[in-house]
Scaffold this motif. Sequence first.
Motif, PDB file in Angstrom:
ATOM      1  N   GLU A 171       5.551   0.478  -6.156  1.00 48.90           N
ATOM      2  CA  GLU A 171       5.939   0.026  -6.692  1.00 48.90           C
ATOM      3  C   GLU A 171       5.977  -1.265  -7.496  1.00 48.90           C
ATOM      4  O   GLU A 171       6.420  -1.432  -8.932  1.00 48.90           O
ATOM      5  CB  GLU A 171       7.573  -0.770  -6.035  1.00 48.90           C
ATOM      6  CG  GLU A 171       8.731  -0.993  -7.115  1.00 48.90           C
ATOM      7  CD  GLU A 171       9.450   0.583  -8.399  1.00 48.90           C
ATOM      8  OE1 GLU A 171       9.384  -0.076  -9.335  1.00 48.90           O
ATOM      9  OE2 GLU A 171       8.972   1.217  -7.326  1.00 48.90           O
ATOM     10  N   THR A 174       4.026  -0.166 -10.602  1.00 50.07           N
ATOM     11  CA  THR A 174       4.474   0.270 -11.450  1.00 50.07           C
ATOM     12  C   THR A 174       4.907  -1.232 -12.515  1.00 50.07           C
ATOM     13  O   THR A 174       5.544  -1.547 -13.527  1.00 50.07           O
ATOM     14  CB  THR A 174       5.825   0.668 -10.857  1.00 50.07           C
ATOM     15  OG1 THR A 174       5.291   1.833 -10.181  1.00 50.07           O
ATOM     16  CG2 THR A 174       6.150   1.985 -11.724  1.00 50.07           C
ATOM     17  N   GLN A 175       5.956  -2.197 -11.596  1.00 51.12           N
ATOM     18  CA  GLN A 175       5.966  -3.205 -12.016  1.00 51.12           C
ATOM     19  C   GLN A 175       5.638  -4.315 -12.517  1.00 51.12           C
ATOM     20  O   GLN A 175       5.702  -4.762 -14.564  1.00 51.12           O
ATOM     21  CB  GLN A 175       6.632  -4.128 -11.551  1.00 51.12           C
ATOM     22  CG  GLN A 175       7.920  -3.701 -10.582  1.00 51.12           C
ATOM     23  CD  GLN A 175       9.207  -4.612  -9.527  1.00 51.12           C
ATOM     24  OE1 GLN A 175       8.426  -6.156  -9.355  1.00 51.12           O
ATOM     25  NE2 GLN A 175       9.436  -4.850  -8.037  1.00 51.12           N
TER      26      GLN A 175
END
Length: 311
Positions: A171, A174-175
Amino acid sequence: MSVDNPTELEAQVESVQFPSKGLSLAGHLYMPANPSSTPRPAIVIGHQTTAVKEQSPALYAQRLVNRGFIVLTFDAAYQGESEGEPHGLEDPFQRAEDFRSAVTYLSTREDVDPDAIGVLGICGSGGYAPHAAQTDHRMKAVATVSAADVPDFFRSPDPEAWEQMVEQAGELRTQEAVGFPAELVSALPELDEVDDSTPTSIRELVDYYKTSRGRHPRATNQWVARSADLLDQFEPFDGIDKIAPRPLLMIAGTEAATLPYSENAVEKAGENAELVTIGGAMHTDLYDKDKYVSPAVEKLTEFFDSHLTNA
């Protein structure tokens, strides 16, 4: 000890750059004061985790260059003055590749004997250098000081929390991809956050990195949180027996919390490996305290003399 301006040292020191998987690494090349008409043996020194070349590597380089070796210290990719974004990424596979790239750089120099190059890893680099040497046979002699298994060091205090970091790494990637800055983790508490309840192994690191003893502005003691998924895949000492028949020397303090890493690695490595313990020394004592560094350097000099100058 940290060295901001290496040109003030007794030996001739040159700032150099060399590539590692498309990134430019910043290094300091230490040349012996006495000239030589023939190529010399050389040693690559890698820094501690979240550290820089101006800290312990500079101290060991100054001692070893005065013994006649050409010495190269460098900032790992994503750290110090070297290229790589996000800065602070602790990529163990890149860290091993950086050692190979440093050897490649030295091998191209006319003043270096390409058949007489050794490597020395301090702390975290004490895991990365042997890992690289498993398959890079240009590394003719491999040594470590206060070697650490970085993934285990981060994982073992709280395996559940570590597993959560690994799970979150995707995650965080992705950020970053959509424009958020990389999330940083402090490797150490601040000096005023340390008290008697703080583990000794952490207190001694804070005493080095967070005080005038070893503090350096480019050693942020922070690492990118998503490094966890890279570190979790890395086992620095698995396959360490592949270094044989080339020699392996691991030096650690008898009071160091990290001593078992060296003990276990030497046991795995086989008859080519030697463990030397420095009486009374804790992990960071071998970073800069002369009482402990001097006998370590004597052993390193003997080791590299034997396996490089007589190569």
